[in-house]
Design a protein around this motif. Sequence first.
Motif, PDB file in Angstrom:
ATOM      1  N   LEU A 154      -4.484 -15.086 -10.094  1.00  0.00           N
ATOM      2  CA  LEU A 154      -4.695 -14.634  -8.718  1.00  0.00           C
ATOM      3  C   LEU A 154      -3.462 -14.841  -7.851  1.00  0.00           C
ATOM      4  N   SER A 155      -2.722 -15.918  -8.110  1.00  0.00           N
ATOM      5  CA  SER A 155      -1.497 -16.147  -7.333  1.00  0.00           C
ATOM      6  C   SER A 155      -0.508 -15.004  -7.523  1.00  0.00           C
ATOM      7  N   HIS A 156      -0.549 -14.353  -8.687  1.00  0.00           N
ATOM      8  CA  HIS A 156       0.339 -13.217  -8.939  1.00  0.00           C
ATOM      9  C   HIS A 156       0.041 -12.073  -7.966  1.00  0.00           C
ATOM     10  N   PHE A 157      -1.231 -11.884  -7.684  1.00  0.00           N
ATOM     11  CA  PHE A 157      -1.609 -10.827  -6.740  1.00  0.00           C
ATOM     12  C   PHE A 157      -0.984 -11.100  -5.376  1.00  0.00           C
ATOM     13  N   TRP A 158      -1.063 -12.348  -4.940  1.00  0.00           N
ATOM     14  CA  TRP A 158      -0.610 -12.655  -3.579  1.00  0.00           C
ATOM     15  C   TRP A 158       0.919 -12.662  -3.490  1.00  0.00           C
ATOM     16  N   THR A 159       1.608 -13.183  -4.503  1.00  0.00           N
ATOM     17  CA  THR A 159       3.067 -13.174  -4.453  1.00  0.00           C
ATOM     18  C   THR A 159       3.614 -11.749  -4.546  1.00  0.00           C
ATOM     19  N   VAL A 160       3.042 -10.956  -5.429  1.00  0.00           N
ATOM     20  CA  VAL A 160       3.521  -9.577  -5.583  1.00  0.00           C
ATOM     21  C   VAL A 160       3.207  -8.756  -4.342  1.00  0.00           C
ATOM     22  N   LYS A 161       2.025  -8.955  -3.756  1.00  0.00           N
ATOM     23  CA  LYS A 161       1.713  -8.258  -2.504  1.00  0.00           C
ATOM     24  C   LYS A 161       2.707  -8.625  -1.409  1.00  0.00           C
ATOM     25  N   ALA A 162       3.176  -9.874  -1.439  1.00  0.00           N
ATOM     26  CA  ALA A 162       4.094 -10.335  -0.402  1.00  0.00           C
ATOM     27  C   ALA A 162       5.498  -9.755  -0.568  1.00  0.00           C
ATOM     28  N   PHE A 163       5.972  -9.627  -1.808  1.00  0.00           N
ATOM     29  CA  PHE A 163       7.373  -9.265  -2.027  1.00  0.00           C
ATOM     30  C   PHE A 163       7.598  -7.844  -2.561  1.00  0.00           C
ATOM     31  N   LEU A 164       6.579  -7.227  -3.153  1.00  0.00           N
ATOM     32  CA  LEU A 164       6.768  -5.891  -3.731  1.00  0.00           C
ATOM     33  C   LEU A 164       7.118  -4.815  -2.701  1.00  0.00           C
ATOM     34  N   PRO A 165       6.534  -4.808  -1.507  1.00  0.00           N
ATOM     35  CA  PRO A 165       6.869  -3.739  -0.555  1.00  0.00           C
ATOM     36  C   PRO A 165       8.369  -3.607  -0.280  1.00  0.00           C
ATOM     37  N   ASP A 166       9.088  -4.723  -0.176  1.00  0.00           N
ATOM     38  CA  ASP A 166      10.539  -4.655   0.042  1.00  0.00           C
ATOM     39  C   ASP A 166      11.249  -4.065  -1.168  1.00  0.00           C
ATOM     40  N   MET A 167      10.766  -4.396  -2.357  1.00  0.00           N
ATOM     41  CA  MET A 167      11.359  -3.832  -3.571  1.00  0.00           C
ATOM     42  C   MET A 167      11.147  -2.322  -3.622  1.00  0.00           C
ATOM     43  N   MET A 168       9.934  -1.907  -3.263  1.00  0.00           N
ATOM     44  CA  MET A 168       9.626  -0.480  -3.284  1.00  0.00           C
ATOM     45  C   MET A 168      10.443   0.265  -2.240  1.00  0.00           C
ATOM     46  N   ALA A 169      10.649  -0.350  -1.094  1.00  0.00           N
ATOM     47  CA  ALA A 169      11.400   0.301  -0.012  1.00  0.00           C
ATOM     48  C   ALA A 169      12.833   0.602  -0.445  1.00  0.00           C
ATOM     49  N   SER A 170      13.434  -0.294  -1.233  1.00  0.00           N
ATOM     50  CA  SER A 170      14.805  -0.093  -1.701  1.00  0.00           C
ATOM     51  C   SER A 170      14.860   0.469  -3.117  1.00  0.00           C
ATOM     52  N   ASN A 171      13.687   0.624  -3.750  1.00  0.00           N
ATOM     53  CA  ASN A 171      13.586   1.045  -5.148  1.00  0.00           C
ATOM     54  C   ASN A 171      14.481   0.184  -6.036  1.00  0.00           C
ATOM     55  N   LYS A 172      14.434  -1.122  -5.787  1.00  0.00           N
ATOM     56  CA  LYS A 172      15.219  -2.080  -6.568  1.00  0.00           C
ATOM     57  C   LYS A 172      14.484  -3.417  -6.579  1.00  0.00           C
ATOM     58  N   GLY A 173      14.253  -3.940  -7.760  1.00  0.00           N
ATOM     59  CA  GLY A 173      13.595  -5.234  -7.859  1.00  0.00           C
ATOM     60  C   GLY A 173      13.053  -5.456  -9.253  1.00  0.00           C
ATOM     61  N   HIS A 174      12.478  -6.630  -9.446  1.00  0.00           N
ATOM     62  CA  HIS A 174      11.960  -6.971 -10.766  1.00  0.00           C
ATOM     63  C   HIS A 174      10.826  -7.968 -10.590  1.00  0.00           C
ATOM     64  N   VAL A 175       9.676  -7.664 -11.159  1.00  0.00           N
ATOM     65  CA  VAL A 175       8.518  -8.561 -11.145  1.00  0.00           C
ATOM     66  C   VAL A 175       8.315  -9.076 -12.569  1.00  0.00           C
ATOM     67  N   VAL A 176       8.371 -10.392 -12.725  1.00  0.00           N
ATOM     68  CA  VAL A 176       8.284 -11.011 -14.044  1.00  0.00           C
ATOM     69  C   VAL A 176       7.009 -11.842 -14.136  1.00  0.00           C
ATOM     70  N   THR A 177       6.235 -11.607 -15.170  1.00  0.00           N
ATOM     71  CA  THR A 177       4.991 -12.338 -15.406  1.00  0.00           C
ATOM     72  C   THR A 177       5.153 -13.199 -16.651  1.00  0.00           C
ATOM     73  N   VAL A 178       5.164 -14.516 -16.459  1.00  0.00           N
ATOM     74  CA  VAL A 178       5.198 -15.417 -17.608  1.00  0.00           C
ATOM     75  C   VAL A 178       3.755 -15.653 -18.033  1.00  0.00           C
ATOM     76  N   ALA A 179       3.345 -14.941 -19.076  1.00  0.00           N
ATOM     77  CA  ALA A 179       1.964 -15.033 -19.572  1.00  0.00           C
ATOM     78  C   ALA A 179       1.966 -15.940 -20.800  1.00  0.00           C
ATOM     79  N   SER A 180       1.490 -15.460 -21.913  1.00  0.00           N
ATOM     80  CA  SER A 180       1.387 -16.279 -23.124  1.00  0.00           C
ATOM     81  C   SER A 180       0.959 -15.397 -24.278  1.00  0.00           C
ATOM     82  N   LEU A 181       1.242 -15.853 -25.488  1.00  0.00           N
ATOM     83  CA  LEU A 181       0.676 -15.191 -26.653  1.00  0.00           C
ATOM     84  C   LEU A 181      -0.843 -15.283 -26.605  1.00  0.00           C
ATOM     85  N   ALA A 182      -1.340 -16.304 -25.882  1.00  0.00           N
ATOM     86  CA  ALA A 182      -2.784 -16.457 -25.673  1.00  0.00           C
ATOM     87  C   ALA A 182      -3.328 -15.399 -24.724  1.00  0.00           C
TER      88      ALA A 182
END
Length: 326
Positions: A154-182
């Motif tokens: 759930l924290s991923h939703f809130w962090t990405v909502k907070a920072f993705l709009p600026d990335m989209m505005a410049s069409n430059k950025g990277h969102v990295v999800t450290v998940a797991s083989l699990a």
Amino acid sequence: MGFSEAIVSVVQVIGALLASVYFALECLVLSLIPRRFRRKDVEGDIVLITGGGSGIGRLMCLKLAARGAKIVTWDVNSAGNDETVKAVKANGGECVAYTVDLCNRNAIYAAAAKVKEEVGKVDILVNNAGIVSGKNFLEVPDHHVERTFNVNVLSHFWTVKAFLPDMMASNKGHVVTVASLAGLAGVNKLVDYCASKFAAVGFDESLKLELMVGGYTGVKTTVICPYYINTGMFDGVRSKLIPILNPEYVASEAVDGILLNTPVVILPGFCRLLIILKLVLPLKGGYMMYRACGGHMTMDDFKGRPVQNGTRLTEKQVLAAQTPNV
């Protein structure tokens, strides 16, 4: 659907399959080019890493800072955060820390606003923070399940909502999800953890497709799916066949995944074959393979990193707790 529309759809599918063959060959050719020629430049980029106060998060902070990135570390453990800042600065890098409870959506949004005001636009967001219970399903308290989902997905939703709009505005950025083989295969005594990591993998894949459909080709996403790592988080885990991973190796491969814009990083790489087997084998056959690999007993001696008052201890605090007073 009319006959003509069906014909058009079939032609489009065949075209997509042929294009897929081309893209597969393209990936093969690129893989033959040494990584040092393909890594992107992140000098001057602002990189925010959650869970940067210890473990893989701290190592990623150090490695990206060494490449000239400005590091922002978020962690609920202020002592661990401070240690990361000192380590980065000792190596000549730039780093600032914010103590953030990732279980609190409003705290995340407030911290994000402070980062934008005090540091600047985040170019690379690394959702690395994670927690694990390591108990049989019926033994996990409800509030532990909620906390696992709050931190791991759930924290991923809130962090990405907070920072993705600026990335989209410049069409430059990277969102990295450290998940797991699990997040790709279930594990005994990790029901809540696996469910949260499956959700994180699904989050990345869906976000990736949404950005592609929207034409935001400059905004990349990467999901990291490692096996057990030799950090305090999975202390006590045993592995029969697949080697428990070295933190330095995982952090290096994760950072390269970012620098190479790799969509999916599975560690170790040969586990891709096990995931394919899981999809094609019948359930009973898959279960036999699971037991043959020792997957059923990996968590039997699990201890994990000690926690006090809902906060995980740093490496120094763990060592201090293990040292008797004389």
